[in-house]
Design a protein around this motif. Structure first.
Motif, PDB file in Angstrom:
ATOM      1  N   GLY A   1      35.723  16.458  48.623  1.00 12.60           N
ATOM      2  CA  GLY A   1      34.491  16.624  49.280  1.00 12.60           C
ATOM      3  C   GLY A   1      34.855  17.241  50.651  1.00 12.60           C
ATOM      4  O   GLY A   1      34.024  18.202  51.196  1.00 12.60           O
ATOM      5  N   LEU A   2      35.856  16.823  51.505  1.00 15.07           N
ATOM      6  CA  LEU A   2      36.076  17.477  52.644  1.00 15.07           C
ATOM      7  C   LEU A   2      36.519  18.921  52.783  1.00 15.07           C
ATOM      8  O   LEU A   2      36.318  19.827  53.606  1.00 15.07           O
ATOM      9  N   ILE A   3      36.855  19.548  51.703  1.00 17.38           N
ATOM     10  CA  ILE A   3      37.220  21.004  51.474  1.00 17.38           C
ATOM     11  C   ILE A   3      35.786  21.780  51.487  1.00 17.38           C
ATOM     12  O   ILE A   3      35.781  22.838  52.148  1.00 17.38           O
ATOM     13  N   GLY A   4      34.846  21.041  50.886  1.00 13.13           N
ATOM     14  CA  GLY A   4      33.329  21.822  50.954  1.00 13.13           C
ATOM     15  C   GLY A   4      32.856  21.516  52.536  1.00 13.13           C
ATOM     16  O   GLY A   4      32.189  22.582  53.031  1.00 13.13           O
ATOM     17  N   MET A   5      33.105  20.502  52.975  1.00  7.47           N
ATOM     18  CA  MET A   5      32.515  20.262  54.766  1.00  7.47           C
ATOM     19  C   MET A   5      33.380  21.252  55.422  1.00  7.47           C
ATOM     20  O   MET A   5      32.846  22.076  56.287  1.00  7.47           O
ATOM     21  N   LEU A   6      34.688  21.718  55.098  1.00 10.18           N
ATOM     22  CA  LEU A   6      35.476  22.686  55.979  1.00 10.18           C
ATOM     23  C   LEU A   6      35.014  23.942  55.735  1.00 10.18           C
ATOM     24  O   LEU A   6      34.848  24.724  56.560  1.00 10.18           O
TER      25      LEU A   6
ATOM     26  N   VAL B   1      43.337  22.647  53.111  1.00  5.54           N
ATOM     27  CA  VAL B   1      42.617  23.501  51.908  1.00  5.54           C
ATOM     28  C   VAL B   1      43.679  23.410  50.854  1.00  5.54           C
ATOM     29  O   VAL B   1      43.216  23.235  49.638  1.00  5.54           O
ATOM     30  N   THR B   2      45.006  23.276  51.081  1.00  2.58           N
ATOM     31  CA  THR B   2      45.912  23.428  49.822  1.00  2.58           C
ATOM     32  C   THR B   2      46.426  22.147  49.610  1.00  2.58           C
ATOM     33  O   THR B   2      46.725  21.891  48.394  1.00  2.58           O
TER      34      THR B   2
END
Length: 402
Positions: A27-32, A379-380
Motif C-alpha cells: 500500500g505504501l506505493i499507492g501512498m507515494l 517503488v522497485t
C-alpha cells in the motif's frame, strides 16, 4: 482550486493504500504516488504549510516503527542470535553503501561526498516492509526455532540506525558544520552504548511510573512517544559535547519494558501498530510530494543500475555473514530476500540532502537526484522484496514445535 490539507491527504492516501493492496502490491506505493500526483511536480495542490512540517512528521514516523521493534524483541531471543545480528547490521549495509559510492559518481554525475550521501540513504533496510512480516512469522512460529524472524528484525533495526548516523555525519560535511568526522566515528560506539543505557534506564523508570499511577494504555503510548521524541532532541542538543544516539535509546526503552513487564508492553505495542497506519501514510505521501519528476525521469536507467549493483553487493555481504551459521541454504536465501526492500528510511531521510542544500542556498541538483533515486528504490524494491520474502518464508521456514 483550494489547496489540499492533511484531511484530504489522509483520505486519498487511504484510498490508494486499499487499491494497491487489492492489486497485491504494498500500500505504501499507492501512498507515494498520491504524494507525487499532488506535489509540486504534479498538480501542485498540497498546502505549503503541510510540506513545511514534513521533517517533523518523518521523524515521528521513524520513531514509531523503531518503538514497535523494541516492544517486539525479547532479550532471550536476541541473546540466541546476538553475534550474527551485529554482523548483519553492519556488513551488508557497508557493502551496499561502498558500492553505491563508487558507481554513483560516473553513472549519476555526483561528487564523492554526494555519492556517499546517496549510499547512506539507500543502504538501509525498510522496517515498514520487514517488521510486519517478521511479526507475522513470529506469531506463526515459522523459523523461530533458529530465531530467524527476531534476528532479521533486530539486524534490520540496527542497520537502519547505523545508516542514519552515517547519513548525519555526511550531511554535516555537506554544509561544513562538522569537520571532525574521525573523532565522531571514534565516539560512535560510545554514543550507541550511552543511548542504550539511557533508554534502558528510562524504560525501567516508566515501569515504576505506570505501576504507581496506572495511566490507561492510550496515555502510556503518548508518554512513550513523547519521551522517544525528546531523546532525539537530546541527541541534537548534546551531540557536540557527548556522543549519544537517541534512536538506540528508543529501541532500548521498548526492549526493557517488554523484558520486565510483558503485560504492559503488549498493549502498548498494539497501539503503536495502530498509530503506524497514520504515520506511514503521512510519511510516504509527503516524500512523494517533494519528488522532482523531471529529475526522476532523467536518472531512471542510471538510477536502476546503481540500485541493482548496490543490492548485489548487499546480498553478497549478507551471505558472507551467514556463511558459518546453522541456517539451511533456503533460510539464508530468505534472509537475503528480507534484506532487499527499501521504504521507511529512504522516505524519512531521502529528502534531507535536498533540504540542507536549499537551506545553504547552494545548487540543489544533486539533492534532487538523491531524492529521485531514493523514491525509485522504494517503488522497485518494496514490492519485490515484500513478495519474495513472503513467498520464501512460506516455503523454507519450518514451523516450530508448539
Amino acid at each position: 482550486m483550494p489547496l489540499l490539507g492533511l484531511a484530504e491527504l489522509v483520505i486519498l492516501g487511504l484510498l490508494a493504500d486499499g487499491l494497491f493492496r487489492r492489486l497485491g502490491l504494498p500500500g505504501l506505493i499507492g501512498m507515494l504516488l498520491v504524494g507525487v500526483a499532488l506535489g509540486s511536480s504534479g498538480l501542485g495542490l498540497l498546502d505549503p504549510r503541510l510540506l513545511a512540517l514534513s521533517g517533523d512528521l518523518r521523524q515521528m514516523a521513524l520513531i514509531v516503527i523503531l518503538l514497535r521493534v523494541g516492544f517486539s524483541l525479547p532479550l532471550a531471543t536476541l541473546r540466541q542470535v546476538g553475534g550474527r545480528v551485529l554482523l548483519l547490521a553492519l556488513i551488508p549495509a557497508s557493502c551496499e553503501g561502498v558500492m553505491i559510492t563508487v558507481v554513483a559518481q560516473p553513472l549519476l554525475g555526483l561528487s564523492l561526498l554526494e555519492a556517499a550521501l546517496l549510499g547512506s540513504v539507500l543502504a538501509a533496510v525498510s522496517p515498514a516492509v520487514v517488521v510486519p512480516l517478521m511479526l507475522r512469522l513470529t506469531e506463526e512460529r515459522r523459523g523461530t526455532a533458529k530465531g530467524i524472524p527476531a534476528m532479521v528484525m533486530a539486524a534490520a533495526s540496527l542497520d537502519d540506525i547505523a545508516v542514519i548516523v552515517v547519513n548525519g555525519l555526511l550531511l554535516g560535511l555537506l554544509v561544513q558544520r562538522q569537520g571532525d568526522v574521525a573523532g565522531q566515528l571514534v565516539g560512535l560506539p560510545l554514543g550507541l552504548l550511552l543511548g542504550a543505557a539511557a533508554g534502558a534506564a528510562l524504560g525501567w523508570g516508566l515501569i515504576r511510573w505506570f505501576e504507581r499511577f496506572r495511566p490507561n494504555t492510550n496515555r502510556q503510548v503518548l508518554i512513550v512517544l513523547a519521551l522517544a521524541l525528546l531523546l532525539l532532541r537530546l541527541q541534537d542538543h548534546i551531540s557536540g559535547m557527548v556522543p549519544f544516539t537517541g534512536l538506540v535509546a528508543a529501541i532500548a526503552l521498548g526492549v526493557v519494558i517488554l523484558e520486565l513487564r510483558e503485560e504492559i508492553a503488549h498493549p502498548i505495542a498494539a497501539k503503536l501498530g495502530s498509530i503506524w497506519v497514520f504515520a506511514e501514510l503521512v510519511l510516504f505521501t509527503l516524500v512523494g510530494a517533494q519528488l522532482n519528476l523531471a529529475v526522476a525521469w532523467s536518472t531512471g536507467l542510471a538510477g536502476l543500475a546503481v540500485l541493482a549493483l548496490g543490492l548485489i553487493a548487499r546480498s553478497a555481504g549478507t551471505l558472507a555473514c551467514l556463511a558459518r551459521s546453522p541456517l539451511t541454504p533456503g533460510e539464508r536465501l530468505f534472509v537475503v530476500a528480507a534484506y532487499l526492500p527499501k521504504a521507511t528510511v529512504q522516505a524519512a531521510i531521502g529528502a534531507l540532502p535536498l533540504m540542507v542544500m536549499r537551506a545553504a542556498g547552494g545548487p540543489t541538483a544533486a539533492g534532487d537526484v538523491i531524492l529521485a533515486v531514493a523514491v525509485l528504490s522504494i517503488v522497485t524494491t518494496a514490492p519485490l522484496g515484500a513478495w519474495l520474502s513472503a513467498y520464501l518464508a512460506d516455503r523454507v521456514l519450518e514451523p516450530a514445535a508448539a
